[in-house]
Write a protein that holds these residues in place. Structure first.
Motif, PDB file in Angstrom:
ATOM      1  N   CYS A 123       0.837  -1.188   0.000  1.00 38.05           N
ATOM      2  CA  CYS A 123       0.000   0.000   0.000  1.00 38.05           C
ATOM      3  C   CYS A 123       0.878   1.247   0.000  1.00 38.05           C
ATOM      4  N   ILE A 128      -6.940  -1.731  -4.196  1.00 43.07           N
ATOM      5  CA  ILE A 128      -7.342  -0.959  -3.013  1.00 43.07           C
ATOM      6  C   ILE A 128      -6.866  -1.673  -1.761  1.00 43.07           C
ATOM      7  N   CYS A 129      -6.214  -0.938  -0.902  1.00 38.87           N
ATOM      8  CA  CYS A 129      -5.750  -1.492   0.356  1.00 38.87           C
ATOM      9  C   CYS A 129      -6.934  -1.841   1.251  1.00 38.87           C
ATOM     10  N   PRO A 130      -6.979  -3.081   1.713  1.00 36.39           N
ATOM     11  CA  PRO A 130      -8.091  -3.480   2.581  1.00 36.39           C
ATOM     12  C   PRO A 130      -8.036  -2.815   3.947  1.00 36.39           C
ATOM     13  N   CYS A 182      -6.771   0.494   4.640  1.00 36.68           N
ATOM     14  CA  CYS A 182      -7.011   1.935   4.692  1.00 36.68           C
ATOM     15  C   CYS A 182      -7.690   2.470   3.442  1.00 36.68           C
ATOM     16  N   GLY A 183      -7.847   1.630   2.438  1.00 32.90           N
ATOM     17  CA  GLY A 183      -8.494   2.094   1.224  1.00 32.90           C
ATOM     18  C   GLY A 183      -7.561   2.840   0.294  1.00 32.90           C
ATOM     19  N   LYS A 195      -4.054   3.246  -2.233  1.00 31.40           N
ATOM     20  CA  LYS A 195      -3.721   2.613  -3.494  1.00 31.40           C
ATOM     21  C   LYS A 195      -2.657   1.539  -3.290  1.00 31.40           C
TER      22      LYS A 195
END
Ligand code: ZN
Length: 70
Positions: free
Chosen positions: A8, A28-30, A32-33, A35
């Motif tokens: 991320c 999408i990072c699980p 924090c959302g 990239k």
């Protein structure tokens, strides 16, 4: 099935997903959302865990540390 590694850009989360080549890559990072970027892993059965000495040795087919300046 291959191991894909992601990192991320936002929080630095590192994760590995076991996916098919045809699967959509994660983006999408699980956590924090943010990239995700996909890291280049060796493709086949090469798994980077801990030291990675084995991988390093494998890569040393061609000598990198040539100190000769010609
Ligand atoms: Zn994140």
């Amino acid at each position: 099935m291959l191991n894909y590694e992601y990192k991320c850009k936002n929080c630095g989360e590192h994760l590995t997903r076991y996916q098919n080549m045809t699967d959509e890559p994660l983006s999408i990072c699980p956590s924090c959302g943010g990239k995700l970027v996909r890291l280049l892993s060796g493709g086949g059965g090469v798994i980077y865990k801990g030291t990675g000495f084995y991988v390093n040795d494998y890569k040393k087919k061609q000598p990198e540390k040539t100190s000769t300046k010609e």
